[in-house]
Design an enzyme around this catalytic site. Structure first.
Site, mmCIF file in Angstrom:
data_model
loop_
_atom_site.group_PDB
_atom_site.id
_atom_site.type_symbol
_atom_site.label_atom_id
_atom_site.label_comp_id
_atom_site.label_asym_id
_atom_site.label_seq_id
_atom_site.Cartn_x
_atom_site.Cartn_y
_atom_site.Cartn_z
ATOM 1 N N THR A 272 11.504 -6.727 -4.742
ATOM 2 C CA THR A 272 11.319 -6.303 -3.349
ATOM 3 C C THR A 272 11.580 -7.452 -2.358
ATOM 4 O OG1 THR A 272 8.985 -6.675 -3.765
ATOM 5 C CG2 THR A 272 9.733 -4.394 -3.718
ATOM 6 N N PHE A 400 3.422 -3.509 2.731
ATOM 7 C CA PHE A 400 2.759 -4.013 1.523
ATOM 8 C C PHE A 400 1.661 -3.077 1.040
ATOM 9 C CE2 PHE A 400 4.673 -7.754 3.526
ATOM 10 C CZ PHE A 400 5.347 -8.306 2.444
ATOM 11 N N CYS A 407 -0.512 -5.038 -1.861
ATOM 12 C CA CYS A 407 0.247 -6.075 -2.570
ATOM 13 C C CYS A 407 -0.536 -7.385 -2.680
ATOM 14 C CB CYS A 407 1.554 -6.333 -1.828
ATOM 15 S SG CYS A 407 2.597 -7.533 -2.650
HETATM 16 MN MN1 MNH Z 1 4.065 -6.280 -4.093
HETATM 17 C C1 MNH Z 1 1.671 -3.950 -4.871
HETATM 18 C C2 MNH Z 1 5.293 -4.170 -1.675
HETATM 19 C C3 MNH Z 1 6.211 -8.734 -3.088
HETATM 20 C C4 MNH Z 1 3.124 -8.178 -6.784
HETATM 21 N N1 MNH Z 1 3.584 -4.400 -3.412
HETATM 22 C C5 MNH Z 1 2.528 -3.619 -3.854
HETATM 23 C C6 MNH Z 1 2.475 -2.412 -3.065
HETATM 24 C C7 MNH Z 1 3.507 -2.479 -2.168
HETATM 25 C C8 MNH Z 1 4.194 -3.724 -2.388
HETATM 26 C C9 MNH Z 1 3.881 -1.424 -1.145
HETATM 27 C C10 MNH Z 1 1.473 -1.265 -3.214
HETATM 28 C C11 MNH Z 1 2.041 -0.167 -4.076
HETATM 29 C C12 MNH Z 1 1.145 1.063 -4.193
HETATM 30 O O1 MNH Z 1 0.256 1.271 -3.371
HETATM 31 O O2 MNH Z 1 1.370 1.840 -5.127
HETATM 32 N N2 MNH Z 1 5.526 -6.394 -2.682
HETATM 33 C C13 MNH Z 1 5.869 -5.428 -1.787
HETATM 34 C C14 MNH Z 1 6.931 -5.933 -0.931
HETATM 35 C C15 MNH Z 1 7.186 -7.228 -1.336
HETATM 36 C C16 MNH Z 1 6.281 -7.526 -2.432
HETATM 37 C C17 MNH Z 1 7.620 -5.127 0.157
HETATM 38 C C18 MNH Z 1 8.155 -8.237 -0.812
HETATM 39 C C19 MNH Z 1 8.729 -8.200 0.349
HETATM 40 N N3 MNH Z 1 4.598 -8.113 -4.815
HETATM 41 C C20 MNH Z 1 5.425 -9.004 -4.209
HETATM 42 C C21 MNH Z 1 5.395 -10.259 -4.909
HETATM 43 C C22 MNH Z 1 4.511 -10.114 -5.961
HETATM 44 C C23 MNH Z 1 4.011 -8.756 -5.895
HETATM 45 C C24 MNH Z 1 6.172 -11.513 -4.499
HETATM 46 C C25 MNH Z 1 4.074 -11.092 -6.994
HETATM 47 C C26 MNH Z 1 4.288 -12.402 -6.955
HETATM 48 N N4 MNH Z 1 2.684 -6.068 -5.580
HETATM 49 C C27 MNH Z 1 2.480 -6.975 -6.607
HETATM 50 C C28 MNH Z 1 1.412 -6.487 -7.459
HETATM 51 C C29 MNH Z 1 0.965 -5.269 -6.902
HETATM 52 C C30 MNH Z 1 1.788 -5.046 -5.710
HETATM 53 C C31 MNH Z 1 0.906 -7.177 -8.702
HETATM 54 C C32 MNH Z 1 -0.160 -4.379 -7.409
HETATM 55 C C33 MNH Z 1 -1.459 -4.857 -6.774
HETATM 56 C C34 MNH Z 1 -2.671 -4.058 -7.230
HETATM 57 O O3 MNH Z 1 -2.580 -2.849 -7.379
HETATM 58 O O4 MNH Z 1 -3.715 -4.679 -7.409
#
Ligand code: MNH
Length: 462
Positions: A272, A400, A407
């Protein structure tokens, strides 16, 4: 449900699949949603999905006393790969809280400061790579190279692993397998229930091979660490997974769960962010005034410093707004689901029983004229000036996600992306191909397809 509009030409058995695009379900739903309004439903075969995008309704769904994350659709389809890893865990699974508590310190300010030099190392590899391209007068493959960058960044900061992405002419097989697994998880949302398993036997087999490849990569990364002596010395995500016990209960992650977490972070930690950087570069190349303002900011805030210090990154306020505005128009994780904790009524009109869920279409929420004004479709980073943010209702900007399951990597992604944009803005002028029309491909996440940019080194850049 009968109060919620659906497309007019609904066909028995098939539902609303006529004219629907299987390859880009999100952009397809966006078109449908614009016609049907802030809450609507679509049916593919026997599955009916309720979509929400109106700012008021989305704000209600963000209320953690009434709703929580729902593991459904694309997220549920990733369970065979990511199991009870942080992203795909059900709220009731004990490993969610356990892993969350163990890993959250890996995203503290102190931890981020520790990742900063490694992020700079990877960014330097990118600029070396792009210097060669610009010198040779070749355009750069933006999504491809942003994926190299973000994969290397999460692999090195989180796991001390080097995929060697910049030394390869083709994407690392980890990326190819990941894209395969994500695309397969997306396609399963629209597959016909009975014919699906037959028609897609080949695809299912490929998916199994992709997952096996991803797992074996993860096992190698973990084995390399277990085999090294100075255990616990790095304090990175992998050390936390392997060595750290829960602060209160003393409980640890099981080897099986660690495998799920590593693949989760390697995938969620780069795909992402890569898209977000790519869209930001697209808009910078299309908006000369924004580009100049962003470049001027980098000059002013970083001055002649060769390598920005940790604190200098967050000071790029305008660059950050460019990123926010790109994530507004193209939130690279374009939807999330919410389920009712107990029986409730959405918008005072739509009864939901306990466990009933709806999909929040972030992209349309981010373009709701009620929240963003009539010019919601235009790219304008000034929307994120503090005064403008304060004037908007809460819960209208959700790239996020929301609540306890939002996130965990948000700060990580924003620091990485702002740092890299700052370095690129200082070093290059970007020129778009005048014929390029933004086309967005979907594989659960969004990516600008085929985006290439021509670069020229700026003469006064360090
Ligand atoms: Mn990320 C959850 C978007 C970067 C690790 N992330 C989510 C969710 C979104 C999201 C939306 C919630 C999804 C849901 O409700 O079902 N994340 C992004 C975006 C970027 C991003 C748009 C970058 C731009 N994410 C990252 C990065 C990491 C990461 C960098 C790790 C280093 N994300 C996660 C993890 C979750 C998450 C792990 C789940 C968290 C949880 O449920 O506790």
């Amino acid at each position: 449900l009968h109060r919620i509009p659906h497309p007019p030409r609904r066909v028995p058995v098939l539902g609303d699949v006529l004219g629907a695009s299987v390859r880009s379900p999100v952009q397809d739903s966006m078109r449908v949603g614009r016609q049907l309004g802030p809450v609507f439903r679509r049916k593919a075969f026997n599955k009916e999905i309720v979509f929400v995008w109106g700012a008021d309704l989305a704000a209600e769904l963000a209320d953690e006393s009434r709703f929580a994350k729902h593991v459904g659709l694309g997220v549920a389809n990733l369970r065979p790969l990511a199991g009870d890893g942080l992203f795909t865990a059900y709220n009731h699974e004990p490993n969610w809280q356990l892993a969350h508590d163990i890993l959250a310190p890996g995203f503290s300010r102190a931890a981020m400061e520790g990742y900063h030099p490694l992020m700079l190392d990877v960014a330097r590899q990118l600029t070396a790579f792009w210097d060669e391209r610009s010198h040779a007068g070749e355009a750069v493959d933006v999504p491809g190279d942003m994926t190299k960058l973000t994969l290397e960044t999460i692999a090195r900061t989180g796991f001390g692993h080097d995929f060697g992405s910049f030394e390869r002419s083709r994407p690392h097989p980890f990326v190819t397998a990941m894209v395969g697994a994500l695309s397969y998880a997306q396609r399963r949302n629209t597959a016909p229930p009975l014919l699906g398993p037959l028609m897609q036997r080949g695809a299912a087999k490929r998916d199994k091979a992709d997952r096996a490849y991803l797992d074996s990569t993860v096992d190698q990364v973990v084995e390399a660490r277990r085999g090294s002596d100075g255990t616990g010395a790095r304090g990175d995500l992998l050390d936390r997974m392997l060595e750290t016990a829960h602060p209160d209960t003393g409980e640890r992650l099981s080897p099986r769960n660690i495998r799920r977490q590593v693949v989760t972070f390697l995938v969620a930690g780069h795909e992402t962010t890569s898209g977000a950087l790519s869209f930001a570069l697209h808009y910078l190349s299309r908006n000369p005034a924004v580009l100049r303002r962003a470049q001027a900011e980098v000059e002013q805030v970083w001055g002649g410093t060769e390598e920005p210090a940790y604190e200098q990154v967050a000071r790029l306020r305008y660059v950050r707004r460019v990123l926010d505005e790109s994530l507004r128009l193209w939130p690279t994780a374009p939807a999330f689901s919410r389920e009712a904790l107990r029986a409730t009524t959405l918008g005072g009109l739509h009864p939901m029983h306990k466990g009933a869920w709806a999909l929040v279409l972030i992209m349309l929420l981010h373009r709701d004229p009620a929240a963003w004004g009539e010019d919601a479709e235009t790219f304008d980073p000034d929307r994120f000036e503090p005064k403008a943010v304060r004037a908007r209702p809460p819960h209208v900007f959700k790239p996020f996600g929301t609540g306890a399951r939002a996130c965990i990597g948000r700060q990580f992604a924003l620091h990485e992306a702002t740092l890299v944009l700052g370095l690129l803005l200082r070093r290059y002028d970007f020129r778009a191909d005048p014929d390029y029309r933004l086309e967005v491909s979907e594989r659960l996440t969004l990516m600008p397809r085929g985006l290439r940019l021509h670069l020229t080194r700026r003469t006064h850049s360090p």
